[in-house]
Design an enzyme around this catalytic site. Structure first.
Site, PDB file in Angstrom:
ATOM      1  N   ARG A  58       0.664  -1.190   0.094  1.00 24.17           N
ATOM      2  CA  ARG A  58      -0.051   0.064  -0.062  1.00 24.17           C
ATOM      3  C   ARG A  58       1.031   1.376   0.007  1.00 24.17           C
ATOM      4  NH1 ARG A  58      -5.422   0.662   1.946  1.00 24.17           N
ATOM      5  NH2 ARG A  58      -5.299  -1.411   2.925  1.00 24.17           N
TER       6      ARG A  58
ATOM      7  N   GLY B  50      -2.524  -1.262   7.086  1.00 25.97           N
ATOM      8  CA  GLY B  50      -3.705  -2.073   6.384  1.00 25.97           C
ATOM      9  C   GLY B  50      -5.118  -1.516   6.237  1.00 25.97           C
ATOM     10  N   THR B  51      -5.976  -2.050   6.182  1.00 26.19           N
ATOM     11  CA  THR B  51      -7.636  -1.486   5.879  1.00 26.19           C
ATOM     12  C   THR B  51      -7.784  -0.770   7.107  1.00 26.19           C
ATOM     13  OG1 THR B  51      -8.350  -3.272   4.624  1.00 26.19           O
ATOM     14  CG2 THR B  51      -9.996  -2.144   5.627  1.00 26.19           C
TER      15      THR B  51
ATOM     16  N   ARG C   2     -16.950  -8.901   3.783  1.00 25.47           N
ATOM     17  CA  ARG C   2     -15.565  -8.555   3.002  1.00 25.47           C
ATOM     18  C   ARG C   2     -15.238  -9.929   2.754  1.00 25.47           C
ATOM     19  NH1 ARG C   2     -12.962  -3.856   3.570  1.00 25.47           N
ATOM     20  NH2 ARG C   2     -11.078  -4.944   3.432  1.00 25.47           N
TER      21      ARG C   2
ATOM     22  N   ASP D 231      -7.909 -11.561   8.811  1.00 23.31           N
ATOM     23  CA  ASP D 231      -9.155 -11.834   7.909  1.00 23.31           C
ATOM     24  C   ASP D 231      -8.954 -12.647   7.044  1.00 23.31           C
ATOM     25  OD1 ASP D 231     -10.086  -9.691   9.335  1.00 23.31           O
ATOM     26  OD2 ASP D 231     -10.469  -8.173   7.532  1.00 23.31           O
TER      27      ASP D 231
ATOM     28  N   HIS E   6     -19.537   4.645  42.028  1.00 30.49           N
ATOM     29  CA  HIS E   6     -20.801   5.265  41.954  1.00 30.49           C
ATOM     30  C   HIS E   6     -20.644   6.822  41.893  1.00 30.49           C
ATOM     31  CE1 HIS E   6     -25.115   6.175  42.265  1.00 30.49           C
ATOM     32  NE2 HIS E   6     -24.910   7.299  43.279  1.00 30.49           N
TER      33      HIS E   6
END
Ligand code: NAI
Length: 462
Positions: A36, A41-42, A270, A309, A441
């Site tokens: 790239r 990456g993506t 994808r 992926d 809290h």
């Protein structure tokens, strides 16, 4: 640059670069190849990171326009400067890609720009030069799936890449696919002024999410202005001079309908990216969806590994990161392992949606008896003071052992809160362990504790 490496990683996304960092830390001579021109990456270049920059900015824009007055804050006319908004997104991406490059140097990893191709066992060619290595790690990621009769131009008919760089706010925007990308990008452009229609093939949104959450999310997003057309199959997009004409028909069959739009975003999932990789020369195989077949421990063949992926499991950056670190450890002779059941999912809409472990539907299908605790943010004091009361927390635990099996949340900040349950599940905790853990809290996280109490029926604040 070395002649021979211990590890050569093909692909510089979250899987690849985290594998490189861990391999470097473990003293392995490592190279990473990326085509790239930029690491990340993506996720970093055209996915998680730029989308979050736009989600954040558009959320503030929406708050300034629609919520500030209710909090007693007066502003002048709130206007959009899309160029500046895109600019801050590009700056975030640029800074982070440089950060990854720095991490390669810090861990003595050679970063090689170019297209990596496996030419034989232990051999990877990059633009005519051959690297020799003991281990090859394939981390080539995924690419957007497309549909027949739709030509992507990344200007008017776009994937996630073009959708993050539109030059003006489309008046009418259609999203194909009510998955994660569809909901996140639909939210961005709707807040910036687009009329958004989301078309989905199935009869529900967010396949994979717990049904109760998906139903509530659809109701909330509809109220925010997103129009949903479920059970519809898109058959084509015709490009006219100024408009787009999208045709669709009911998924179960029926009459065709035509919608006009100024832009169309295709977000229908994808698929693994392995084109031109040379997987076959080392005996690597893919299944019919293009997923690289591996052992449970990421092995494709002797000295060849694959992560992220392009292999089985959820297509998520953090899953790829964990795969990458595990493979580096396996190569170094350690025990690397990733439990895909404990990979959280987060949808960065407003409110956010997050889950980990099994859904109610999955438990029913597997015949596992479970108990359920649920707590609405409407009853949480911090959510009330912040006027952010949409959503709930739901915890599912084994009916006999009380071990937590899954958690499903919708609400502001749940993308951070889910990790409390991830840690609990990693340690095999019972819902009672969470219920008896003191929570500060007032915090939103108290809703998690109250839901855990609900598993045994002793929710106190409702
Ligand atoms: P997805 O798999 O989440 O959703 C795609 C949707 O498109 C599904 O609901 C599917 O039924 C629908 N669809 C498929 N074909 C269709 C058709 N012909 N007409 C209408 N609808 C159709 O995929 P998405 O949203 O494209 O995302 C891709 C990947 O990127 C996913 O694995 C997702 O998890 C990941 N991602 C994760 C993010 C996060 O973690 N926040 C953000 C963005 C993407």
């Amino acid at each position: 640059m070395a002649d021979t490496y211990d590890v050569v990683i093909i692909g510089g996304g979250p899987g690849g670069y985290n594998c490189a960092i861990r391999a470097g830390q473990l003293g392995l001579k490592t190279a990473i190849i990326e085509k790239r021109g930029k690491l990340g990456g993506t996720c970093l270049n055209v996915g998680c990171i730029p989308s979050k920059a736009l989600l954040h900015a558009s959320e503030l824009f929406d708050a300034a326009k629609n919520q500030f007055a209710g909090l007693g804050i007066k502003t002048g006319k709130v206007e959009l400067d899309l160029k500046a908004m895109m600019g801050q997104k590009d700056d975030a991406v640029e800074g982070l890609t440089q950060g990854v490059e720095f991490l390669m140097k810090k861990n003595k990893v050679d970063y090689i720009k170019g297209f990596g191709k496996i030419t034989g066992p232990g051999k990877v060619e990059v633009d005519g030069k051959t690297l020799t290595t003991k281990n090859i790690v394939i981390a080539t990621g995924s690419e957007p799936s497309t549909l027949p009769n739709i030509e992507i131009d990344e200007e008017r008919v776009v994937t996630n890449t073009g959708a993050l760089a539109l030059k003006e706010v489309p008046k009418k925007l259609i999203l194909i696919g009510a998955g994660v990308i569809g909901l996140e990008l639909g939210s961005v452009w709707s807040r910036l002024g687009s009329e958004v229609t989301v078309i989905e093939y199935l009869d529900r949104i967010m396949p994979g999410a717990d049904n109760e959450i998906a139903k509530e999310a659809q109701r909330v997003f509809k109220k925010q202005g997103l129009e949903f057309r479920l059970g519809m199959k898109v058959t084509g997009v015709e490009k006219l001079k100024t408009k787009l004409k999208l045709s669709m028909e009911p998924a179960k069959g029926g009459d065709q309908e035509v919608l006009e739009a100024d832009a169309v975003i295709v977000a229908v999932g994808r698929r693994p990216y392995t084109e031109g990789l040379g997987l076959e020369v080392v005996g690597g195989k893919t299944d019919k969806r293009g997923v690289i077949e591996t052992t449970d421990h990421f092995k494709v063949a002797e000295g060849v590994w694959a992560i992220g992926d392009c292999i089985a499991g959820p297509m998520l950056a953090h899953k790829a990161e964990d795969d990458g670190a595990a493979v580096a450890e396996l190569i170094a002779g350690k025990a690397g392992h990733v439990d895909y059941d404990l990979v959280p999912s987060v949808v960065y809409t407003n409110p956010e949606i997050a889950w980990v472990g099994k859904t109610e539907e999955q438990l029913k299908e597997a015949g596992i008896e479970y108990k359920k605790g649920k707590f609405p943010f409407q009853a949480n004091s911090r959510a009330r003071t912040n006027h952010e009361t949409i959503g709930f927390v739901k915890i599912l635990a084994d009916a006999k052992t009380d071990r937590i099996l899954g958690a499903h949340m919708m609400g502001v900040g749940v993308g951070e809160m889910i990790h409390e349950i991830c840690v609990a599940m990693e340690f095999g905790a019972a819902s009672e362990d969470v219920a008896r853990t003191c929570h500060a809290h007032p915090t939103l996280s108290e809703a998690v504790r109250q839901a855990a109490m609900g598993v045994e029926g002793w929710t106190m604040q409702m």
